[in-house]
Scaffold this active site. Structure first.
Site, mmCIF file in Angstrom:
data_model
loop_
_atom_site.group_PDB
_atom_site.id
_atom_site.type_symbol
_atom_site.label_atom_id
_atom_site.label_comp_id
_atom_site.label_asym_id
_atom_site.label_seq_id
_atom_site.Cartn_x
_atom_site.Cartn_y
_atom_site.Cartn_z
ATOM 1 N N SER A 325 0.723 -1.471 0.026
ATOM 2 C CA SER A 325 -0.004 -0.061 -0.024
ATOM 3 C C SER A 325 0.931 1.234 0.120
ATOM 4 C CB SER A 325 -0.844 0.095 1.291
ATOM 5 O OG SER A 325 -1.813 -1.106 1.204
ATOM 6 N N ARG A 329 1.608 4.418 -3.024
ATOM 7 C CA ARG A 329 1.427 5.558 -2.765
ATOM 8 C C ARG A 329 2.669 6.472 -2.896
ATOM 9 N NH1 ARG A 329 -2.419 2.649 -0.378
ATOM 10 N NH2 ARG A 329 -4.689 3.372 0.267
ATOM 11 N N GLY A 397 -6.009 -3.763 -7.522
ATOM 12 C CA GLY A 397 -7.145 -3.098 -7.137
ATOM 13 C C GLY A 397 -6.624 -1.657 -6.589
ATOM 14 N N ARG A 425 -13.828 -7.352 -10.472
ATOM 15 C CA ARG A 425 -14.097 -6.662 -9.119
ATOM 16 C C ARG A 425 -14.725 -5.168 -9.044
ATOM 17 N NH1 ARG A 425 -8.206 -6.529 -6.325
ATOM 18 N NH2 ARG A 425 -9.600 -5.880 -4.432
ATOM 19 N N GLN A 472 -9.252 2.084 -0.084
ATOM 20 C CA GLN A 472 -9.101 2.512 -1.614
ATOM 21 C C GLN A 472 -10.314 3.662 -2.128
ATOM 22 O OE1 GLN A 472 -9.319 -1.362 -3.519
ATOM 23 N NE2 GLN A 472 -7.048 -1.610 -2.931
ATOM 24 N N ASP A 618 -6.680 -8.030 4.926
ATOM 25 C CA ASP A 618 -5.869 -8.901 3.839
ATOM 26 C C ASP A 618 -5.454 -10.092 4.518
ATOM 27 O OD1 ASP A 618 -6.702 -7.148 1.978
ATOM 28 O OD2 ASP A 618 -4.712 -5.780 2.226
ATOM 29 N N LYS A 645 -12.377 -9.381 -3.185
ATOM 30 C CA LYS A 645 -11.032 -9.002 -3.252
ATOM 31 C C LYS A 645 -10.667 -9.734 -4.641
ATOM 32 C CE LYS A 645 -10.646 -6.742 0.758
ATOM 33 N NZ LYS A 645 -10.395 -5.245 0.504
ATOM 34 N N ARG A 690 -2.907 -13.861 -2.056
ATOM 35 C CA ARG A 690 -2.984 -14.334 -0.610
ATOM 36 C C ARG A 690 -3.386 -15.858 -0.178
ATOM 37 N NH1 ARG A 690 -0.643 -9.768 1.211
ATOM 38 N NH2 ARG A 690 -1.530 -8.021 0.407
HETATM 39 O O1 SPQ Z 1 -4.774 -3.660 -4.380
HETATM 40 P P1 SPQ Z 1 -5.553 -4.983 -4.106
HETATM 41 O O2 SPQ Z 1 -5.664 -5.817 -5.121
HETATM 42 O O3 SPQ Z 1 -6.996 -4.418 -3.731
HETATM 43 O O4 SPQ Z 1 -5.112 -5.388 -2.826
HETATM 44 C C1 SPQ Z 1 -5.535 -6.115 -1.437
HETATM 45 C C2 SPQ Z 1 -4.549 -7.160 -1.026
HETATM 46 O O5 SPQ Z 1 -4.877 -8.231 -0.485
HETATM 47 O O6 SPQ Z 1 -3.542 -6.956 -1.464
HETATM 48 C C3 SPQ Z 1 -7.029 -6.306 -1.697
HETATM 49 F F1 SPQ Z 1 -7.191 -7.511 -2.208
HETATM 50 O O7 SPQ Z 1 -5.491 -4.961 -0.486
HETATM 51 C C4 SPQ Z 1 -6.007 -3.895 -0.562
HETATM 52 C C5 SPQ Z 1 -6.703 -3.996 0.769
HETATM 53 O O8 SPQ Z 1 -7.785 -5.105 0.952
HETATM 54 C C6 SPQ Z 1 -5.046 -2.734 -0.420
HETATM 55 C C7 SPQ Z 1 -5.843 -1.507 0.083
HETATM 56 C C8 SPQ Z 1 -4.956 -0.096 -0.073
HETATM 57 O O9 SPQ Z 1 -3.629 0.059 -0.392
HETATM 58 O O10 SPQ Z 1 -5.625 1.275 0.022
HETATM 59 C C9 SPQ Z 1 -6.784 -1.235 0.897
HETATM 60 C C10 SPQ Z 1 -7.526 -2.693 1.162
HETATM 61 O O11 SPQ Z 1 -8.970 -2.611 0.171
HETATM 62 P P2 SPQ Z 1 -10.138 -1.976 0.549
HETATM 63 O O12 SPQ Z 1 -11.015 -2.235 -0.547
HETATM 64 O O13 SPQ Z 1 -10.557 -2.033 1.816
HETATM 65 O O14 SPQ Z 1 -9.772 -0.286 0.399
#
Ligand code: SPQ
Length: 737
Positions: A325, A329, A397, A425, A472, A618, A645, A690
């Site tokens: 994350s 950023r 994502g 997604r 996100q 996660d 996810k 994961r």
């Molecule tokens: O990037 P991606 O694919 O969505 O990755 C995941 C992961 O498990 O690596 C989710 F599947 O992490 C997200 C996390 O679940 C990363 C993230 C972020 O960097 O802001 C926030 C979380 O998702 P969300 O939907 O709760 O905002």
């Protein structure tokens, strides 16, 4: 096996014709292989060298008898040869060619035949060598190389199949393409590089000190100019035959070269660095695609399999890669900042690299990554440029959702797309509030990617009550808020990771935080800073759980990020009875960090507190495994977000854990798990990194091997997982099914 055809006639026994004849002869798939060449000596040499079975003494008679004819003559000679053979050609004889341009071959056929026979299927093997003549014939020349066939609207399915099968017999990979597209692609990938090599060598050869120049030429010169030793007549013909597409490519290359010349003259190091880093990254990406290791390819074609062996214990001291994350950023905010941002500890996984590539595509100069170091030459909040095409973000994502907020506020249009998993997604969760801000954004079918974002919209700040706890969505709106008139604020129903807020503050941008509401205003600027990315607690989790469930384990994980919005996994493991210790707690660039020591202690089942769910979102796949190894029952509720996810993480874990002998029931928002003995078996990760890593650690407590299919995407967040796991005492074999 019956023969593909009884008699094949190859007209033209040069390198390509000779090699094809030799390969078909060795495969024994085409009955008799007859060769014809205008040069009688070449023909006889072909016979003597075992390239062909027979020479064509009488071309007309051979044409009449052949079931399959391959024209392997220079493209310029195609029309003449077609006219020569036309009177003797049966309506059943399949006809193909090997010319490196296709438009002119088809035109020649039209001129000769009027109406193109349905037996004609043009083709082009993308293989060669600077050698020529039948003596250089090599039956392996096409093995593993691509052959493009360009069936015409007139071509029959049976003729197309025969030509395709013929090439497959040589070991080639056969691709299908339209004639015009073929010529464009080849102009760029083959014809232009040959022209450049010829031109460079010719230019240098004219210099007065040419002997010295060539005497001191190093490997780079040799590599770059190898193809200048190719057949001049053939290349003259190619240039004449593919004039328009080649001129287009030459013009765009000349323009690029002129810009580089200007940059050198002006000492514009930014421009030079930009060109070189983009080219280096593209070259590396293409190499991975070519060798089949890019995520693109892995996702679609190869099943990476982990075989995790039962037993073992987990000991040692390791550092897992950088936080995903924060890595995303760092690229985003570093690009929008003024000045140069230096990042260390950057995660070189496919997801964060997709973000990096997206910003390069929007004109940001980014050096690295090299061993976790990245230098970003920020362009400021208004300095991004339109990318040359749609931005492909793979499995990520975070990239697609955060970028959608940023791109909604740019002056140019963009399109964001991803791989199969990402394309399932939900994206309306970002599109909807962005539209409320005035963005024009279109989602694909069912509110999923691709996203089409219209530029040039002026955004208005809004207040948004988020219906789900998502960092996100929150971050997406904050990025849009940097450009929106007035204040943009977001209230979250439960705390989610706050890396965007912390990092914006680190870049000198003011962020309001009032309990569960964050706000930003436009009009500020980001000032470059240095970022030290801590190790990812989500990646560390696999090893925390591994040690927690395995007797005799004692493991220290160094420099792990312990941001309070991410430590749900530590809280939950502690509630289950894990023996966890935080050492050397400190703060690095606005993020709290510690070394975590964990020793085996028997775990017990618990009801997971719902307020911990978003803080460990996660980490649940690994926590499911911990629950299977705990005494008693674990109940997880309030975790319905897991269903959207990279896979439906509740369903996939329930199915997989049942397959390896666990006592588990899925519920709409979680699961009920009763601890016990795992047996081992075969499971499917469904392309979810994961899930793949969670089943790998489950093997520590199973009585048999766990075979995990579909693990390629481990590279998205933790490319070194298998190596590190094996280093601390697990036994995982990685291969392909
Ligand atoms: O990037 P991606 O694919 O969505 O990755 C995941 C992961 O498990 O690596 C989710 F599947 O992490 C997200 C996390 O679940 C990363 C993230 C972020 O960097 O802001 C926030 C979380 O998702 P969300 O939907 O709760 O905002």
């Amino acid at each position: 096996m019956s023969n593909l055809v009884e008699r094949v006639l190859i007209i033209g026994l040069g390198l390509i014709g000779g090699s094809l004849a030799k390969a078909l002869r060795e495969q024994g798939c085409c009955g008799t292989v007859v060769g014809y060449d205008r040069d009688r000596d070449e023909m006889l040499a072909g016979l003597q060298l075992g390239v062909i079975d027979q020479v064509a003494e009488n071309l007309a008679a051979e044409v009449e008898q052949a079931n399959l004819i391959v024209l392997a003559v220079p493209v310029k000679a195609t029309e003449e040869v077609l006219s020569q053979i036309k009177p003797y050609l049966s309506i059943e004889t399949v006809l193909t060619d090997v010319g490196s341009t296709k438009g002119n071959v088809v035109e020649a056929a039209r001129r000769v035949f009027g109406e193109i026979p349905d037996t004609f299927v043009p083709g082009h093997p993308i293989a060669g060598s600077e050698k020529s003549g039948v003596a250089a014939a090599n039956s392996q020349l096409f093995n593993g190389y691509k052959v493009i066939i360009t069936p015409l609207p007139e071509s029959s399915a049976s003729a197309t199949r025969i030509v395709e099968q013929m090439w497959l017999q040589t070991g080639a990979i056969v691709l299908d393409m339209g004639v015009a597209r073929h010529d464009e692609v080849l102009a760029a990938t083959s014809h232009l590089p040959h022209i450049l090599a010829f031109s460079l060598v010719d230019t240098l050869a004219k210099e007065e000190e040419k002997l010295d120049i060539f005497r001191y030429a190093a490997g780079g010169f040799r590599d770059f100019t190898r193809i200048a030793a190719s057949d001049p007549t053939m290349w003259r013909d190619v240039c004449l035959a593919n004039k328009e597409p080649l001129l287009k490519q030459l013009d765009s290359f000349t323009q690029g070269l002129a810009q580089l010349r200007e940059a050198i003259e002006q000492g514009d190091s930014e421009m030079m660095l930009g060109t070189f880093t983009r080219a280096k990254a593209a070259r590396e990406h293409f190499s991975r695609i070519l060798s089949g290791t890019a995520y693109l390819d892995n996702m679609n074609t190869s099943n990476v399999v982990f075989r995790a062996q039962p037993g073992g214990s987990v000991t040692g001291t390791i550092r897992v890669p950088g936080d995903k994350s924060i890595s995303h950023r760092s690229i985003m905010l570093g690009s929008l900042a003024e000045g140069v941002t230096e990042v260390t500890g950057f995660l070189e996984g496919e997801d964060a690299l997709a973000t990096l590539q997206a910003f390069r595509d929007m004109g940001v100069v980014i050096e690295g990554p090299h061993q976790g170091e990245v230098r970003i030459h920020g362009v400021g909040l208004h300095g991004l440029q339109a990318p040359p095409g749609p931005l492909y973000v793979g499995n990520s994502g975070t990239t697609i959702r955060l970028l959608s907020g940023l791109l909604a506020a740019q002056s140019f249009d963009t399109e964001l797309s991803g791989d199969e998993s990402l394309s399932k997604r939900p994206m309306e969760r970002v599109a909807k509030p962005l539209r409320l801000m005035g963005a024009e954004i279109e989602t694909g079918e069912g509110g999923r990617p691709p996203l089409k974002i219209k530029g040039g919209q002026s955004l208005q700040g809004i207040h948004y009550d988020m219906p789900m706890a998502s960092a996100q969505v929150k971050s997406c709106l904050m990025l849009a808020g940097l450009y929106a008139e007035g204040t943009t604020s977001v209230t979250e129903p439960a705390p989610t990771r706050d890396h965007t807020e912390r990092m914006l503050t680190g870049f000198g941008y003011s962020v309001g935080v009032d309990e569960s509401t964050v706000s930003v205003q436009s009009g500020g600027k980001l000032t470059a800073t240095n970022i030290d990315v801590p190790a990812d607690i989500s990646s560390a989790t696999f090893f925390l759980v591994a040690a927690a469930i395995t007797p005799d384990s004692d493991l220290t994980l160094e420099h792990v990020g312990i941001n309070p919005t991410r430590v749900g996994v530590l809280n939950i493991l502690r509630l289950m009875g894990a023996d966890l210790e935080l050492l050397n707690e400190r703060e690095v660039g606005g993020e709290p960090v510690a070394d975590i020591r964990i020793r085996y202690a028997p775990l017990k089942g618990i009801r997971v507190p719902e307020d911990q769910v978003p803080l460990a979102i996660d980490e649940f796949p690994a926590l499911f495994v911990a629950a299977c190894c705990a005494e008693g029952e674990t109940v997880i509720t309030g975790a319905e977000e897991l269903r959207v996810k990279e896979s439906d993480r509740i369903q996939v874990m329930v199915d997989g854990l049942k397959a390896v002998g666990a006592d588990i029931e899925g519920t709409p928002d979680g699961a009920i798990i009763r601890g016990g003995q795992l047996t081992g078996g075969e499971v499917f990760a469904h392309g979810d990194h994961r899930i793949a890593m969670s089943f790998s650690i489950a093997a520590l407590r199973s009585s048999g091997e766990i075979k995990i299919n579909d693990c390629a995407n481990v590279a998205t967040s933790f490319p070194t997982f298998v190596d590190l796991a094996n280093e601390v005492g697990l036994t995982i074999h990685k291969g392909e099914a």
